[in-house]
Design an enzyme around this catalytic site. Sequence first.
Site, PDB file in Angstrom:
ATOM      1  N   HIS A 100    -103.597  38.356 131.775  1.00  0.00           N
ATOM      2  CA  HIS A 100    -103.303  37.699 133.049  1.00  0.00           C
ATOM      3  C   HIS A 100    -101.802  37.558 133.243  1.00  0.00           C
ATOM      4  O   HIS A 100    -101.065  37.357 132.281  1.00  0.00           O
ATOM      5  CB  HIS A 100    -103.975  36.320 133.142  1.00  0.00           C
ATOM      6  N   HIS A 102     -99.020  35.271 135.206  1.00  0.00           N
ATOM      7  CA  HIS A 102     -98.767  34.029 135.927  1.00  0.00           C
ATOM      8  C   HIS A 102     -97.737  34.338 137.028  1.00  0.00           C
ATOM      9  O   HIS A 102     -96.676  34.896 136.727  1.00  0.00           O
ATOM     10  CB  HIS A 102     -98.153  32.979 134.999  1.00  0.00           C
TER      11      HIS A 102
END
Length: 142
Positions: A100, A102
């Site tokens: 992922h 951010h």
Amino acid sequence: MDSDCIFCKIVAGELPCTRVYEDDDVLAFMDIGPIIKGHTLVIPKVHVDPLTSVPDELLATLIRIVRKIAGAQMKGLEADGINITQANGRVAGQVVPHLHFHVIPRFENDGHSWNWNARPYDSPDEMEGLASRIRSGLPMEI
Ligand code: 5GP
Ligand code: ZN
């Protein structure tokens, strides 16, 4: 899908999220514990981790969406700047082992500061030695 992975469960709709963007390959949703309000996560829908194992084409798709979300935060939230961070491994602070990015909107006087402690090299040789070791890890073809 990894049945133990919370982000896979979010992709599958088994856990809720607040969606910002979705297509066949990518989901962007609000981080439940924002560093700055508006903090958004961009993930691949397939379970993949770490960054070094993502196929080039999927990575290109992801980073394109990361840039779009950054632009959307600047436009929609009137952010003054953006931080992009991405952790690999527990030692790097990664908590959820599903790739992922951010995307964190930043505002003048938002009160956040990175604890970025620069630690100088002991000598130019030390720096060159480490650069040489990194070079030795590069693949033959990039
Ligand atoms: P990491 O530390 O692995 O780079 O970041 C994981 C991020 O996922 C954290 O910022 C955390 O707040 C967020 N997070 C963890 N669980 C959930 C969840 O169930 N829903 C959402 N929206 N974010 C989550
Ligand atoms: Zn997963």
